[in-house]
Motif scaffolding. Structure first.
Motif, PDB file in Angstrom:
ATOM      1  N   UNK A  86      53.920 -16.750 -43.390  1.00  0.00           N
ATOM      2  CA  UNK A  86      54.013 -17.895 -42.496  1.00  0.00           C
ATOM      3  C   UNK A  86      53.335 -17.728 -41.154  1.00  0.00           C
ATOM      4  N   UNK A  87      52.638 -16.624 -40.914  1.00  0.00           N
ATOM      5  CA  UNK A  87      51.958 -16.396 -39.636  1.00  0.00           C
ATOM      6  C   UNK A  87      50.483 -16.077 -39.883  1.00  0.00           C
ATOM      7  N   UNK A  88      49.638 -16.360 -38.891  1.00  0.00           N
ATOM      8  CA  UNK A  88      48.205 -16.099 -38.993  1.00  0.00           C
ATOM      9  C   UNK A  88      47.848 -14.807 -38.262  1.00  0.00           C
ATOM     10  N   UNK A  89      46.986 -14.028 -38.883  1.00  0.00           N
ATOM     11  CA  UNK A  89      46.514 -12.760 -38.319  1.00  0.00           C
ATOM     12  C   UNK A  89      44.987 -12.772 -38.334  1.00  0.00           C
ATOM     13  N   UNK A  90      44.394 -12.043 -37.403  1.00  0.00           N
ATOM     14  CA  UNK A  90      42.936 -11.958 -37.360  1.00  0.00           C
ATOM     15  C   UNK A  90      42.520 -10.505 -37.572  1.00  0.00           C
ATOM     16  N   UNK A  91      41.727 -10.301 -38.632  1.00  0.00           N
ATOM     17  CA  UNK A  91      41.217  -8.967 -38.940  1.00  0.00           C
ATOM     18  C   UNK A  91      39.853  -8.757 -38.301  1.00  0.00           C
ATOM     19  N   UNK A  92      39.667  -7.563 -37.773  1.00  0.00           N
ATOM     20  CA  UNK A  92      38.390  -7.183 -37.178  1.00  0.00           C
ATOM     21  C   UNK A  92      38.128  -5.733 -37.528  1.00  0.00           C
ATOM     22  N   UNK A  93      36.987  -5.467 -38.148  1.00  0.00           N
ATOM     23  CA  UNK A  93      36.644  -4.112 -38.583  1.00  0.00           C
ATOM     24  C   UNK A  93      37.707  -3.518 -39.515  1.00  0.00           C
ATOM     25  N   UNK A  94      38.269  -4.374 -40.377  1.00  0.00           N
ATOM     26  CA  UNK A  94      39.184  -3.884 -41.399  1.00  0.00           C
ATOM     27  C   UNK A  94      40.630  -3.772 -40.991  1.00  0.00           C
ATOM     28  N   UNK A  95      41.014  -4.144 -39.748  1.00  0.00           N
ATOM     29  CA  UNK A  95      42.396  -4.115 -39.308  1.00  0.00           C
ATOM     30  C   UNK A  95      42.714  -5.399 -38.547  1.00  0.00           C
ATOM     31  N   UNK A  96      44.006  -5.793 -38.555  1.00  0.00           N
ATOM     32  CA  UNK A  96      44.339  -6.963 -37.749  1.00  0.00           C
ATOM     33  C   UNK A  96      44.545  -6.531 -36.292  1.00  0.00           C
ATOM     34  N   UNK A  97      44.131  -7.400 -35.373  1.00  0.00           N
ATOM     35  CA  UNK A  97      44.190  -7.066 -33.949  1.00  0.00           C
ATOM     36  C   UNK A  97      45.589  -7.314 -33.414  1.00  0.00           C
ATOM     37  N   UNK A  98      45.966  -6.571 -32.383  1.00  0.00           N
ATOM     38  CA  UNK A  98      47.291  -6.705 -31.777  1.00  0.00           C
ATOM     39  C   UNK A  98      47.183  -6.606 -30.257  1.00  0.00           C
ATOM     40  N   UNK A  99      48.160  -7.178 -29.572  1.00  0.00           N
ATOM     41  CA  UNK A  99      48.330  -7.046 -28.117  1.00  0.00           C
ATOM     42  C   UNK A  99      47.035  -7.286 -27.344  1.00  0.00           C
ATOM     43  N   UNK A 100      46.422  -8.450 -27.580  1.00  0.00           N
ATOM     44  CA  UNK A 100      45.179  -8.755 -26.871  1.00  0.00           C
ATOM     45  C   UNK A 100      44.952 -10.262 -26.848  1.00  0.00           C
ATOM     46  N   UNK A 101      43.990 -10.665 -26.019  1.00  0.00           N
ATOM     47  CA  UNK A 101      43.525 -12.045 -25.994  1.00  0.00           C
ATOM     48  C   UNK A 101      42.074 -12.043 -26.426  1.00  0.00           C
ATOM     49  N   UNK A 102      41.755 -12.882 -27.393  1.00  0.00           N
ATOM     50  CA  UNK A 102      40.411 -12.839 -27.978  1.00  0.00           C
ATOM     51  C   UNK A 102      39.894 -14.251 -28.172  1.00  0.00           C
ATOM     52  N   UNK A 103      38.584 -14.439 -27.863  1.00  0.00           N
ATOM     53  CA  UNK A 103      37.937 -15.727 -28.091  1.00  0.00           C
ATOM     54  C   UNK A 103      37.262 -15.699 -29.449  1.00  0.00           C
ATOM     55  N   UNK A 104      37.659 -16.650 -30.295  1.00  0.00           N
ATOM     56  CA  UNK A 104      37.127 -16.710 -31.654  1.00  0.00           C
ATOM     57  C   UNK A 104      36.612 -18.119 -31.898  1.00  0.00           C
ATOM     58  N   UNK A 105      35.332 -18.234 -32.191  1.00  0.00           N
ATOM     59  CA  UNK A 105      34.702 -19.540 -32.427  1.00  0.00           C
ATOM     60  C   UNK A 105      34.976 -20.505 -31.281  1.00  0.00           C
ATOM     61  N   UNK A 106      34.887 -19.988 -30.037  1.00  0.00           N
ATOM     62  CA  UNK A 106      35.033 -20.827 -28.860  1.00  0.00           C
ATOM     63  C   UNK A 106      36.464 -21.140 -28.466  1.00  0.00           C
ATOM     64  N   UNK A 107      37.438 -20.590 -29.198  1.00  0.00           N
ATOM     65  CA  UNK A 107      38.846 -20.832 -28.884  1.00  0.00           C
ATOM     66  C   UNK A 107      39.499 -19.502 -28.521  1.00  0.00           C
TER      67      UNK A 107
END
Length: 521
Positions: free
Chosen positions: A163-184
């Protein structure tokens, strides 16, 4: 009171109908063939209360689902059945201290595996006392992580899990950060979840399946490394130089732990790994020696260990098979089931002795099997299923007819006195009820219905209480199947009683029905 009895009887029938119509929840898998899907599968197994049983991998018996530790993973992936084969055929693995943030990784310790479900949590089907456990991954002493053979894992992009969305980067999901993805801009908490949800057109993370590692050739064995130097990308196991010494009953230490681990990998040993050489280890060594063509002593001498740790060591072709004189936790589970089926009484143990053998032989005879006292895992699975044959019930003595007055008159004085006493009791009983046979038959059935109503009311209250429990408890409850089975047996008993009374009293169904209606109304 009569109207209340009738209402209770109707309630019983309505309850049976409701339970038949109702459906038990089934595990939901979020995505097939992926790490996210495996993690969801493991969580569903925990939520639905999977029970532990060695050799099972998601089989259902009596409305409950059974599995062992590697079976939990195998029931999803369909590859590498044993824990030893899963870790040895994984293309990527590493020390637990370097555990990557990847949903659905396998977790390994000697003789046991589980599933990492993200957020620092893990699920494993542990043992008969704990069954399926959901707890912090750091709480159980896992030594390695590995990518499960046959399962693909994310690279870069969005995934949805539980029920939650995660973002994977370089093979792992990111944690404890703020990230701009596709302009958002998105903010990720310490567990990797975001506030809100990913955009509908979000790019999903590609799932990449690593090739299965092939077993190495040669006559050598690389002992599992417990070092912490592996990197996140998966370090290879370090070669450990081993000097073999004879091991036997009461031996202790790292050499025994290594021995148990290898026996478990080859499917000869089914217990939790420790450092003590007990009777169960001895039996496992004896099984291996027999399969390898060695002298069967139960002592792990140097020659036995050299064979056992070689790449040519034979796998157990009949894992889980039990026989007289054998020691294993499998025996205790089998004894518990034989007691349930009515073939055995008394306390359970880890030993297959004479009492267990008598029970097994009785079951094999009842089931039309060859009565040899040996049970393969497939045969045990049948015993644990709904197809198991219950023990035949002891035959009750046949009911004898009351002596006629003519016969009593022709007997001796003692016989006359007994006949007179019986006749007096029967006369009193008839005068207390009715001169009409149909009325008397109806009274007997009413008494049966009244008793049944009292029992059914109790079951109805239990069912209502169960329905008010939380969702997880309701999913693991097996009350529904018990009520159905009880109600069917009860209804059959009442029907049989009615037919018996009608036949014995020699009354018509019409007269009986009229008398029954009068009793209630």
């Amino acid at each position: 009171m009569k109207r209340k009895q009738w209402i209770s009887f109707v309630m019983m029938l309505a309850l049976v109908a409701m339970m038949i119509v109702g459906k038990l929840p089934t595990p939901q898998v979020s995505a097939a063939g992926t790490g996210v899907g495996l993690a969801g599968h493991a969580l569903a197994a925990y939520s639905n209360g999977w029970l532990y049983r060695y050799g099972a991998s998601g089989q259902t018996s009596g409305g409950r689902v059974y599995s062992d530790c590697s079976g939990l993973i195998y029931s999803y992936s369909g590859t590498a059945r044993s824990s030893g084969m899963q870790i040895s055929s994984a293309a990527e693995s590493g020390s637990f201290s370097s555990l990557p943030r990847i949903h659905g990784l396998g977790l390994w310790q000697p003789g046991h595996v589980g599933v990492y479900v993200g957020g620092g949590m893990a699920v494993d089907c542990r043992d008969t006392s704990s069954n399926t456990v959901y707890e912090a991954a750091s709480a159980h002493g896992w030594q390695k992580w590995y990518k499960v053979p046959g399962v693909s894992y994310p690279t870069t992009g969005w995934v949805t899990f539980n029920g939650a969305d995660y973002y994977y980067e370089n093979g792992q999901y990111v944690v404890s950060c703020t990230k701009e993805i596709d302009g958002v801009t998105y903010t990720f908490d310490a567990s990797g979840r975001i506030a809100g949800s990913a955009p509908e057109n979000a790019v999903q993370a590609p799932q990449v399946e690593a090739p299965v590692q092939q077993p190495s050739s040669g006559n050598s064995y690389t002992a599992p490394s417990t070092s912490t130097g592996s990197s996140n990308s998966g370090g290879s196991a370090q070669t450990e130089t081993v000097t073999y010494v004879d091991l036997g009953l009461d031996s202790k230490g790292a050499a025994v732990t290594r021995l148990q681990t290898r026996l478990s990998e080859l499917d000869y040993y089914y217990e939790m790994i420790n450092d003590y050489y007990d009777q169960m280890v001895k039996d496992a060594v004896s099984l291996y020696q027999k399969a390898a063509g060695l002298e069967v002593t139960g002592i792990a001498d140097v020659a036995t260990q050299e064979s056992l740790f070689s790449s040519s060591a034979p796998l157990n072709e009949e894992p889980g098979t039990v026989y007289p004189g054998y020691h294993s936790s499998i025996i205790r589970q089998l004894q518990e089931r034989l007691i349930e089926l009515g073939y055995m009484e008394g306390e359970t143990s880890f030993f297959y002795g004479d009492t267990t053998k008598e029970a097994v032989l009785a079951y094999q005879t009842a089931a039309g099997m060859e009565p040899d006292g040996i049970l393969t895992m497939d045969e045990q699975n049948v015993i644990f299923s709904d197809d198991a044959i219950p023990a035949p019930k002891a035959e009750e003595p046949e009911e004898t007819e009351e002596p006629a007055e003519e016969d009593a008159a022709a007997s001796d004085e003692e016989g006359k006195a007994a006949a007179a006493a019986d006749d007096g009791e029967n006369t009193a009983a008839r005068s207390a009820s009715s001169d009409d046979p149909a009325e008397e038959a109806a009274a007997k059935v009413v008494g049966s219905v009244s008793s049944a109503a009292e029992v059914t009311n109790g079951i109805f209250v239990q069912t209502v209480n169960a329905a008010t429990k939380d969702q997880q408890a309701a999913q693991t409850d097996d009350i529904g199947n018990g009520v159905i089975a009880f109600a069917v047996v009860l209804f059959g008993a009442l029907l049989t009683t009615t037919l018996f009374i009608v036949r014995k009293r020699r009354i018509t169904i019409r007269d009986f029905a009229v008398a029954l209606i009068r009793k209630f109304f």
